[in-house]
Enzyme design. Structure first.
Site, PDB file in Angstrom:
ATOM      1  CG  ASP A 131      41.812  29.579  92.639  1.00 16.01           C
ATOM      2  OD1 ASP A 131      42.806  29.562  91.910  1.00 16.01           O
ATOM      3  OD2 ASP A 131      40.653  29.588  92.190  1.00 16.01           O
ATOM      4  CB  VAL A 142      42.992  32.805  90.868  1.00 16.04           C
ATOM      5  CG1 VAL A 142      43.848  33.959  91.388  1.00 16.04           C
ATOM      6  CG2 VAL A 142      41.650  33.324  90.380  1.00 16.04           C
ATOM      7  CG  ASP A 143      45.979  29.343  93.878  1.00 19.08           C
ATOM      8  OD1 ASP A 143      46.471  30.354  94.398  1.00 19.08           O
ATOM      9  OD2 ASP A 143      45.182  28.603  94.469  1.00 19.08           O
ATOM     10  CB  ILE A 144      47.557  27.408  87.733  1.00 12.31           C
ATOM     11  CG1 ILE A 144      47.304  26.230  88.691  1.00 12.31           C
ATOM     12  CG2 ILE A 144      48.524  26.988  86.636  1.00 12.31           C
ATOM     13  CD1 ILE A 144      48.515  25.796  89.498  1.00 12.31           C
TER      14      ILE A 144
END
Length: 401
Positions: free
Chosen positions: A143, A171-173
């Site tokens: 991330d 970013v990940d979610i």
């Protein structure tokens, strides 16, 4: 009521956050998600960001938060006998999600072309940092790296702070949401055409969609976004975050009408007539003078008092919550975004986790079970796909599962 993805089986090879979150969103809507992990340690996220007794169960809070409703099995994908298991799973699957480094899953024998040979109409979603092509394809990315590479950090912070990382997985979610949307669209398309497809989801691309207005501004005007801290992007002195007597509030007052309402709530009719406050141009030109005036006023009362007073006047305002304060926010009592589920084996009571960000009048997203223990459902799933007790015992003895 029937949920949107009931009858859809997802084979989830992914780990950490983006891929598991995507599969978890499908599981909240009824998909049968089978999470495949390597025997021994399993998903990296099982041991990350955890300082509780959940670590002994290899169930970190973050892992539980994104793996709701899944069944977990362990398979050593490098073992020659693993193909017998994986191919049976793929034959009955609708979706595959993977986030291995570029080339790894192909070398294991489960890349898109190999899977399509087993299940021609498969929806195959590859999630990576930079995508499946280009000079950065295959490069490792977490991330924070993509926050940096995407420009996200360059617009976060204050003029004096330098670039700052956002304080959550920004970013990940969203990449997981992008992947879930891509999968849903591919399933819809397959319903019309009968055809599967390969989906290439990149964390960088997903992060750029969040920066859409900033990027559009640069492309169309050549102007870049400066780090403005908590100030409004409109550059008006009446949009910012201020300290109260016991906390902080955020106000976005960016029109003449809103400003008049704010001055009424402040019981300061003189400010409404002040040219520094009365027009957009004045609120931009004199922002340095405006902010401390508002700060002095807000420091005289508590956050609760100001939220009530400003809210009643129609001013866009919100308290700056800690996570602990958010959990006590009365609005959550009416939203149902927090799911309560039985605790996993080895724990007593119940656990809570965040669910989907929407409601549906029929087929509501629902959390039924927590993230699985490592290999919790291995025997159950293998029995379902046709392996008898003798075969399952042999797989265990040979280290396949």
């Amino acid at each position: 009521m029937t949920k949107a993805f009931e009858g859809i089986r997802v084979i989830d090879f992914s780990q950490v956050l983006a891929g598991p979150f995507a599969a978890g969103q499908l599981a909240l809507l009824g998909a049968d998600v089978i999470k495949i992990e390597q025997p021994g340690e399993g998903d990296q996220m099982r041991a990350m960001m955890s300082n509780s007794d959940l670590a002994d169960l290899k169930l970190s809070p973050a892992f539980l938060g994104v793996n709701t409703n899944k069944r977990g099995i362990t398979v050593d994908l490098k073992h020659p006998e693993a193909k017998a298991i994986v191919h049976r799973l793929l034959a009955g699957a609708d979706v595959v999600i993977e986030n291995f480094k570029g080339g790894v899953i192909e070398r294991l024998g489960y890349g898109y072309e190999a899977v399509r040979a087993v299940k021609p109409d498969i929806i195959y979603c590859s999630i990576s940092g930079y995508g499946q092509k280009g000079p950065m394809a295959g490069k490792a990315a977490y991330d924070g790296a993509i926050q940096a590479a995407s420009g996200m950090m360059s617009v976060t912070g204050t003029p004096d702070s330098g670039p700052l990382r956002v304080g959550y997985m920004s970013v990940d979610i969203p990449t997981g949401l992008t992947a879930a949307f891509a999968i849903a669209s591919a399933l819809f398309r397959r319903g019309h055409t009968g055809m599967g497809q390969h989906l290439d989801v990149a964390m960088l691309d997903s992060a750029m969609t969040l920066l859409n207005p900033n990027i559009a501004r640069y492309l169309m005007t050549g102007l870049t976004t400066e780090r403005m801290g908590n100030a409004s992007p409109t550059n008006q002195g009446t949009g910012d975050t201020w300290a109260t007597k016991d906390g902080h509030i955020q106000m976005t007052v960016i029109t003449d009408a809103m400003t008049a309402k704010m001055c009424t709530a402040f019981e300061r009719a003189d400010l409404a007539k002040d040219p520094r406050f009365a027009t957009t141009e004045g609120r931009v030109e004199y922002k340095a003078e405006i902010k401390p005036i508002i700060g002095e006023i807000l420091a005289t009362k508590t956050t609760t008092e100001w939220i009530a007073r400003l809210g009643a006047a129609g001013v866009p305002v919100a308290p700056v919550h800690s996570i602990e304060q958010l959990m006590a926010f009365p609005q959550l009592d009416h939203r149902g975004v927090m799911m309560t589920m039985p605790a996993p084996p080895g724990m007593d009571g119940e656990i809570k986790a965040v669910g989907a960000g929407f409601h549906a009048s029929n087929g509501e997203p629902e959390g039924r079970s927590p993230g699985p223990l490592l290999g919790q459902h291995t025997n159950e799933v293998l029995t379902e796909i046709g392996f008898d007790d003798s075969a399952i015992k042999s797989f265990h003895e040979n280290g396949v599962i």
